[in-house]
Enzyme design. Sequence first.
Site, PDB file in Angstrom:
ATOM      1  N   HIS A   1      -6.456   9.682   0.021  1.00 28.69           N
ATOM      2  CA  HIS A   1      -7.056   9.791   1.287  1.00 28.69           C
ATOM      3  C   HIS A   1      -6.175  10.087   2.710  1.00 28.69           C
ATOM      4  CE1 HIS A   1      -5.035   5.555   0.840  1.00 28.69           C
ATOM      5  NE2 HIS A   1      -4.832   5.892   1.753  1.00 28.69           N
TER       6      HIS A   1
ATOM      7  N   HIS B   1       0.772  -1.109  -0.017  1.00 34.40           N
ATOM      8  CA  HIS B   1      -0.019   0.071   0.087  1.00 34.40           C
ATOM      9  C   HIS B   1       0.837   1.103  -0.132  1.00 34.40           C
ATOM     10  CE1 HIS B   1      -3.333   2.640   0.803  1.00 34.40           C
ATOM     11  NE2 HIS B   1      -2.933   3.068   1.825  1.00 34.40           N
TER      12      HIS B   1
ATOM     13  N   ASP C   1      -7.822   1.422   2.300  1.00 27.50           N
ATOM     14  CA  ASP C   1      -7.485   2.314   3.315  1.00 27.50           C
ATOM     15  C   ASP C   1      -8.242   3.583   3.531  1.00 27.50           C
ATOM     16  OD1 ASP C   1      -5.565   3.051   5.646  1.00 27.50           O
ATOM     17  OD2 ASP C   1      -4.491   4.315   4.299  1.00 27.50           O
TER      18      ASP C   1
END
Length: 1296
Positions: A626, A226, A340
């Site tokens: 995000h 990620h 996420d």
Amino acid sequence: MEFVWKTINKRQQLIHVEHNPNKEEEVQQQRENPGESQPVTGKRSPFTRMSFKLFRRGSARCIGLLSAFVTILLCLYYISIGQPNPTPISETGAPSAALRGSPLNGLTGFSVGGGSSSISHQQKLHAGIVSNQKRSSETKAAQATGPAESQSEEEYVNTKWGDKCYELLQSNTNITASEEHSKFDFQPEWMRSKEYWDRGFEERFDAQKKDKQRPPLKIIVVPHSHNDPGWLKTFTNYFQSDSRQILNLLVTKMQEYTDMTFIWSEISFLQLWWDQAHPTKQRALKRLIDAGRIEITTGGWVMTDEANVHIYPMLDQLIEGHQWLKNNLNVTPKVGWSIDPFGHGSTVPYLLSGANFEGAIIQRIHYAWKQWFARQQSGDFIWKPYWRGRNGKDSETGSLLTHNMPFDIYSIKGSCGPHPFICLNFDFRKIPGEYTEYSVKAQFITDDNLESKAQLLLEQYARTASLFPHNVALIPVGDDFRYNKDREVDQQYQNYKKLIDHIMANKRLYNADIRFGTPSDYFEAIKERMKDHNPGFPSFKGDFFVYSDIFSEGRPAYWSGYFTTRPFYKLLSSELEHQLRSAEIAFTLAYNTARQTKRENAIKIYEKNYELIINARRNLGLFQHHDAITGTSKAAVMRDYAMRLFESTQNMVKMQESCLELLLQKGQPRHHGFLISEFERDNFNKLPRKMPIQMANGDESAPTVSGGEGGAGGSASAGSVGSFVLYNSLAQKRLEIVTLRVQHPNVKILNHKGVELSHIQINPVWNITDTYEQGLGTSVSGTVGRIRTSTRQFEVMFVAELEPLSLITFRVQVDEVNFKRNIATIYCDDCTETSAVSPPEEVESSPSPVFAARAKPAGDIQLENPHMRLLFDEKSGFLKTITRKNQKKELLKPLQCNIKFAAYRSAQFHSGAYLFKTDPEQSEAEKEVLEGYTDMRIIITSGPIASDVTVIYGPFLAHTVRIFNTRTHLDAAIYVENDIDFEPPPKNRETELFMRLVTNIDNIAQAPLQRDPLKESADAATMPELPIFYSDQNGFQYHERIKVPAIGIEGNYFPITSGAFIQDTRLRLTLLTTHAQGAASYEPGQLEVMLDRRTLYDDYRGMGEGVVDSRLTRHKFWLLVEDLPGGQHVTQPPSYKVLSQQAQQLANALRYPPNLYFVSSLEQPELSAALLPLVRLLPKGALPCDVHLTTLRTLSDPELQLFPSASALLVLHRQGFDCSVSAGRELSMEALCPLSSKGLGSVQLGRLSLHTIEATSLTGTEQKPSKDSFHIRSLAEISLEPMELRTFNLTFRPEV
């Protein structure tokens, strides 16, 4: 009606349908306005006169002749109707998109496959009927080009379009989020252990093992990493330290490890890597992707936040990523991977469904939802939109198969199974010098421990699969920035490879199938297993806000703080969004106009500067990440994002200037650099500043700001004149209150026809100065700043009527005679000079100031317009009541509407950038914030078109409430503006500031929903009254929110991007906003929005610092009180609630205000003659009221990606609205935007002719066979369902 017709001419054919329902009147109107190219029609009147004479004489011979004539005429007419058209007509009998030349110019209309230069006499006749306007000599030539249809365009009615007014119904689903959520146990017994797996789950698991019917266990192991494009480090730093290395290792190691798979999501990093990678590595990556071993998931520029992001940048970053992938790797993603974002909304699945995705994976949802989905075995579900199609059928559009990862977090510890302490054994990363819980616990797989470890791991995997009916488990192996060391790639792959090989070698013993794979493999497997399963996948509607985790400290932590954190940056994002959208539309039209008219120099400039648009798209996309728009990155990283946003905003303003300059000029563009934005932006951390327009006097330029003529607004000299252009980027006609800064008060405004505007108002510009800056020593209270009206700048306010997608030039001229009647009256105590302490330069000023401030009258303050009366508290200056008037102008019952500013006290260490929690130590959750500011002023301004009350509490808050008197729909709305400055720390520490509206609207939920699981035993009669409100999501849709009393205020705060409303059976109160923030209705009749937050301490979610970098921020709102149709009761099936038409228009106008550019003609005296005073970029008229032009985005050339192509994506959104809700008949939008059920009608973009129109997927990457088929011959054929978002690829012809 004279008000509307005055400027309509070119659109008459669109609007007269509404006014003249009779077809006879329509025909009559066409005969009364014959175009110039109508030689046949012109000769009819003598025939008519002759026929009457013949009838009077009664001659049989003449009657015979007459009937022959009539027959011939009829034949000619029918021949002309049946004239073969150069463009084929579609099956539905729709006309082609070959529209006539616009009256504006000498170019062809919007033609697909047209362009024939010879037109028959009869076809000209039809072209003439449509355009009932005298064409200028310049356009006569144009009529020789551009084929006309065999059926006049405005007669085409799109039968699929549906009614003007419709009621949207809620979709039918097995699961409705708000209903289930309200029944959850929010304090479960398992909270302390942080694991929901209990005896019940274990017993079910044991029973499944004995079930012979259950399919065998199938495991898909997905290695992943990620990569946050900015969080604790900046985007570039992360790329250099981690992401580049990860991608390099993948392409080398995966050639060695031939069965390893991997997924990648963030195209922002992939693009940087690709541009710097060696061609051999590029080819290796392409091979791995083509083989299906590396899967690109989602494929957006970033993994977007889902709470704060507006639909425009959310879709734009997805288009940017998908177009890059298509052009460079020739791949289109099919699976979403959104692991996420802090809570999940229902807009992303809608967009992915529109991009032809097969499924999506989500992770962070409330711990109670995790347990519920596991208990129900419903973790794979079809996520549907909240509304359904008008035909009552649930719409397939927008539905997406979604997989909820069953456990807390996407790390290996949190995702292999229900027991994290066991999963820790299977994270094999051991890097020298790194000490982590897994590096200590995990042991490498050896021949000795292989069997026991395989057994242990398989039990976790089997428990995971037991939570689903299909017995397939998706197991991600990775975490943040993993696989960044070659040692880790070896460790993870080799150890998992041993485990997988062992299990597969003993397949019959374990009855399991396990392999490396990708999310696509997972969706393929579960679809295969579920196709004959009854029931199939359950359907779900709603969303997953507010997210709460429990795994951090074994108690709930609600992630509702980030909805509001760092509003300054959220506003910067919406500013760039507005400027980028305006620039995209202007660029597409200007660039293709330059191409089709062979303007070589303009083409070169646009091709050179196109890269700025690409960078702006990418900088805006990057900020939708995000950890960016959420405000949850470190302060230095936030500044890096802000610099990018700021630079791109500047570039997009310049880009608009250069595009509008071309569109404004007649013929060959000769002038450049004459448009200047009215805003000056110094740097990213200051608000943009409005500049005054420069008025030139012939060749003499007017005094500049610094020069000022002294005196209280020294009047401008008689010949001074200034021009400015308003650019309306919306595809509807609009009325806007425009404010313009001038250097002299004695001015008037002239519209594009040279007619003086009757409604203007001259307002003061206030100078607020700190006492120490005055050098006056200390004043009485010690903090009172001096407030004075400026003598150098004034504000002109006027009502502008703007054509859809247009450029309109206005002029400012000196007005010595009448300007005094337009000057606003000021009521303010202590706002004028009293003694000789004034600075010496002002002592010499002229004796009569422009604004004489009168003393504020005693008692409560009242503002009134023909629609309502507002009452303000005399002491605080805040709004108390709104009293509306009926059609006879009689006052109705007052609506209580108190505006209150207060703050929540933050719970230290539990309220931070992510989390919101009020301080449990304090008896009162709220605190007064204004008490500390003794320096309070109230200023009342009253004028011919607007009146307002401004309250100033020191530097902390300036709050304005304004109403208008324009005799239009704007009079029903109340404008609210707040300037908020928390000042440097330690002031206002642990402060979460909100603005609350306290009304007597009875927004109580219906009885069945009022069930509180914790107080079940209480007497049913004492049930709490649960308020209900509607919050928007991403400016795209609305969700119903019902208070859950079992959780505190922090769990009842929801994200809004453009608005929220509360309502009872009679009234609706709507609040519209410019940017993302949190909103709540915690008590009946209340609606509040959080404005800013300052928390000194970190909330332990990884960021590692508090939020103390607040800046002066300007928040703008519209407040609207509307009537609901009498006695609304619960409808069955329930209706889907959306904004009224007026509220929707106000919301669009707030997000995309008209842009104002000064025309600087000082150096170019012949400029004004070369400019068109009005440029209609939709010359055939507006789009329907509810169709929003989301964007018109030029596509990059696939070969030369930094250059523009001849194609553009047209994205249209049919914004659903509720016809039955309105602020009153006399203030309806009908005059401005009449509703139509005919579809888009004849749409033409500027002067351009089209080559093709294709319906595509939402991101424009693939053709989408749809109700309209691939190739569409005319935009009039396009149909959109209410709420639907669609994309079309328009390819423009290379030349006329």
